[in-house]
Design an enzyme around this catalytic site. Structure first.
Site, PDB file in Angstrom:
ATOM      1  CB  CYS A   1      -0.921   0.027   1.210  1.00 13.31           C
ATOM      2  SG  CYS A   1      -2.086  -1.346   1.244  1.00 13.31           S
TER       3      CYS A   1
ATOM      4  CB  ILE B   1      -5.688 -26.694  -0.050  1.00 16.06           C
ATOM      5  CG1 ILE B   1      -4.874 -27.917  -0.509  1.00 16.06           C
ATOM      6  CG2 ILE B   1      -5.147 -25.411  -0.678  1.00 16.06           C
ATOM      7  CD1 ILE B   1      -4.848 -28.111  -2.019  1.00 16.06           C
ATOM      8  CE1 TYR B   2      -6.551 -25.948   6.397  1.00 21.09           C
ATOM      9  CE2 TYR B   2      -8.200 -24.381   7.116  1.00 21.09           C
ATOM     10  CZ  TYR B   2      -7.601 -25.611   7.223  1.00 21.09           C
ATOM     11  OH  TYR B   2      -8.047 -26.515   8.150  1.00 21.09           O
TER      12      TYR B   2
END
Lengths: 568, 568
Positions: A43, A297-298
């Site tokens: 950012c 799996i995340y």
């Protein structure tokens, strides 16, 4: 010993790695990052380009070495996962620059690949003066080009967060900037009348703002058409332009540098190839524990879809805060806890020169598209006590369910105190408070910081008045569609009409004279009342309705009308 | 036609009058104000004295004439109600300066008399160089004295809101200022360690801060004792002092001007004489509809007691926001509606030179006195992304129920973003969110405005860690009472210890070396861990606890320890 592998070492991935180690000293934790940097301040990139952030190093929050030392996490940069075998729980990893591959096993895998800039199929984009901004190398390339080529003019395509931040960054470096936006407004999260405040600011700052224009083609060098362009738009560009841009409007524009900031799309190539279920919105589908369709799996961050707060409908909402929270939660769940992610409100803010624009929840465009019942009100109170120096109006729009007062969304624009008001509203919304309860909020007040009736209290009072029937509001669209059975009454003082402007066709009776001049008004017409910001209009409407007239108050007054009807 | 009479035309009274008219065009509404002004900006008075607010007129928000024109309210200034006859519903009104009296009837009466400055029974206060600040004439008198007498030195008695604002106002006018405070800290709403940040700021700004000192006597002219004072305190005063102050410490102080800002007490004389029930806290007792013990008499603002938010115990909480809300609600109820006031959190803020200090809910002193179970945590994150210019730490203290995570109160001090954080926390608290839910709050984030993990998110994460047992905290009081079974471990880098300071007796192992050096630590002792602000200490504690050690983290780190142990 659990072996956790994390793909992507920024935001969600970095948060997950650190949290996982804090939870377990024994887990093996590997982060595979295809880029050069982990945990960098993405950012902050435009602000280093613009010069606000002086030190490039300030953007590099962590390094593989610091991660190793602090968290005993094995961070491998320039390591790109090219395939996932969910059955075997094996990854194929390609190392750059060698291109060699190896296999890595996992017990639990976390996908945090983020989102990629959208690059539209426009001919001619592959040239050395065209850039996108996603990571530190992108930033370095842009700064190198600025330093070496010294462009006099740059064109930014896309008026979203990154586009607007790049416009400001380039402007700060003394470069003339054109902003092309395909839609009729910049900053899609807010509605057009709120965006018009930004349009005004951009034009005031000298930005060549071109709405409703897409980029259709790019050619290197000055094209003959550009020279012959009769629209005069070439004068906006530089004489030494390296690129000629063709716009959907037929205009031609010369520019020295092109920044594509059209938006981002979830990075789902790996997930898709591995057979993970994607959602209708294009993001990776996850459950509340951030687990994908594969139990080992995340996935988190800009690549996943999460339920939108008001509707529960899944959507891709790429924001840093949710990504970090999801990463931390996914670590908990990979290590056996059971933590649920709640919905995403999409609270966001952007600095646009001297202004801030912020929003949370649904905007009016989206509410209409969803077909939800809603009402809206506008207020423009001062950011703090108006008698104390430095107060600026906060233009605040509140969207709510007119039956039960549920908060649907809010938007604010102003020079001061915008972040605070959207934060307060976002908490109220998340906590399930109604607009009627906003009046009761006890917020900090001293003249340098707020008002005894803060912006949010005032917005709540107006909305509660609407729900209670104490106020019936109308809007600019009603004023523009005035019927023969309606009459427009402006209750400002005559001096304001001449100095600020007025709506054609309105009759003028100042609010302080209205009580004595009621006989001048027809009893068979609905009276639409306007003042400057809606406060005096409310007093006038109450007076009229108590006297038996039909009356509605223009919410936010002439100021909102100006915002709604300005054209850029 | 209802006849509403309102005693007191500021804040609650003025709000009630305007609201009543908006609800009813036919009600007769009379405001009786014993002073010269109605609806003036009493919170702005110190800032006009200090010069921030240039125009005196800016403080006069409404006049009797503007009230009459806009709201058809009959405002009578210099009209003092001297007696209420509740049975006959008759007021005895004395007009100033004539002193004539007349009787005024009412259907509904609203008491909004406010609070009066406490003037302690100190001999010698009746002199032309001693002032209090409650209204515009008080302000005018102080400014006239400043202009005519040109004091070189002023003494403010009382370090509350008005006292601190007057210290700054006088300092801004180039006057040397002594602040006398009977307690061990200024700004009673916050706890001593938070107030120490203010003490430091006051001393840095050159204020002669004297805590634990009361004023015991005032004499005009320079007293012989003052000349002989061996403490040197006279040097702080002016050589041309008009007053000699005797302090409870035995010190003597010469000063040119004395401002009493000891506090306020509810104005209940009229209510008491009329037989209305007063509460134990000294304020007028009202029910949730703001009605007193007499069904035709309502009361609002600084004169009434309302239930404190956490405990429901009645108390006097003199603040502008609640006063305005109560006034509006009382008007609703006097005109037949049924609106209930909710409890008062006491959210408040004060500017102290470059700092802001704010709080909401209960402080630790009060929680202890009430005997409530509580835990506390401290964080010191940057007000926005630390890599973006202008970020300053927000020192934030969160008090909560360690069983269920209920928020009990919060305090913050810092140069930037203090108002926003206490506002967010105040809304969360009022909405009944727990500390565990603070992590989920979606707040505005872009580098100029916040962080992806805002101060409030971070405080919530730390508190949630405490409740979940992921973190066990200790505090400065534990460090100061270290036992033989405990060991103090500082995990900062050696350079920080020498440049910033350290706690005597701590052993030093930097967090990034700790994993390799665990064998240096005893397994039979509890390890109290400190770092600078508590973040690295948390990582170290997790590492230690995962490795089987008993460890607690000093919440807020060495920075909080410094705050807690500083002496002024």
């Amino acid at each position: 010993m659990t072996k956790i592998v994390i793909i992507g070492g920024v935001a969600g991935g970095a948060s997950a790695a650190a949290r996982a180690r804090r939870l377990s000293e024994t887990a093996e934790i590997i982060v595979l990052e295809r880029g050069e940097h982990v945990s960098f301040a993405n950012c902050g990139l435009p602000y280093h380009i613009g010069g606000d952030i002086k030190q490039r190093e300030a953007l590099l929050l962590q390094t593989p070495l610091s991660f190793k030392r602090r968290f005993n996490v094995d961070v491998r940069t320039f390591h790109e996962v090219v395939a996932i075998d969910p059955q075997a729980r094996l990854l194929t990893v390609k190392m750059w620059p060698s291109g060699e591959t190896y296999q890595e096993s996992y017990d639990k895998l976390l996908l945090s690949p983020g989102a990629a800039p959208v690059v539209p199929p426009i001919p001619g984009l592959d040239n050395p003066a065209t850039f996108a901004l996603r990571n530190v190398p992108d930033m370095d390339r842009i700064i190198a080009a600025l330093d070496s080529r010294k462009p006099a003019h740059a064109t930014v395509v896309g008026g979203g967060f990154i586009g607007l931040e790049m416009v400001e960054a380039l402007h700060q470096r003394g470069i003339k900037v054109t902003l092309l936006e395909l839609a009729a407004q910049v900053m899609a999260p807010v509605d057009p009348e709120m965006a018009n405040i930004l349009h005004h600011e951009l034009v005031q700052q000298g930005i060549d703002l071109r709405l409703n224009r897409g980029l259709t083609a790019v050619t290197q060098g000055v094209s003959p058409e550009a020279d012959r362009d009769a629209t005069g738009s070439c004068e906006q560009g530089s004489d030494n332009g390296d690129l000629t841009l063709q716009l959907s409007s037929g205009e031609t524009l010369m520019t020295d540098m092109l920044i594509l900031a059209i938006g981002v799309k979830p990075e789902v190539r790996l997930a898709n190839a591995a057979g993970l279920v994607l959602g209708a919105s294009g993001g990776i589908k996850v459950d509340a524990s951030m687990r994908t369709s594969d139990p080992h799996i995340y996935a988190v961050g800009d690549a996943v879809e999460t339920p939108e707060f008001v509707t529960g409908k899944p959507g891709v909402i790429p924001l840093a805060g949710p990504a970090n929270r999801q990463g931390r939660m996914a670590a908990d769940n990979m290590l056996g806890r059971d933590i649920s992610y709640t919905r995403t409100q999409g609270t966001a803010i952007c600095k646009v020169f001297d202004l801030a624009v912020a929003s949370t929840g649904l905007n009016e465009k989206r509410i209409k598209a969803l077909g939800l019942a809603y009402e809206k009100i506008y207020v423009h109170p001062a950011s703090h006590a108006s008698y104390y120096p430095g107060a600026h109006p906060v233009s605040f729009k509140l969207l709510f369910d007119p039956q039960n007062g549920r908060i649907l969304g809010a938007q604010a624009v102003g020079k001061d105190g915008v972040d605070k008001r959207i934060d307060v509203l976002a908490v109220a919304m998340r906590a399930g408070l109604t607009v009627m309860q906003l009046e009761e909020l006890e917020l900090t007040y001293a003249p340098p910081f707020g008002s005894a009736r803060d912006v949010i209290n005032q917005a709540g009072m107006v909305a509660a008045n609407v729900i209670n029937g104490d106020e019936v509001v109308c809007h600019s669209e009603d004023i523009l569609a005035l019927t023969a059975d309606q009459l427009l009454l402006d209750v400002r003082n005559p001096g304001e009409l001449t100095s600020i402007g007025q709506i054609p066709g309105a009759i003028n009776i100042p609010v302080d004279e209205l009580r004595q001049r009621l006989s001048e008004l027809p009893t068979d017409k609905e009276i639409l009342v306007t003042c400057q910001v809606g406060l005096r209009g409310h007093v006038a409407c109450r007076m009229l309705r108590n006297a038996g007239f039909k009356a509605r108050n223009l919410s936010g007054g002439f100021k909102t009308f100006q915002m709604a009807t300005a054209r850029f």
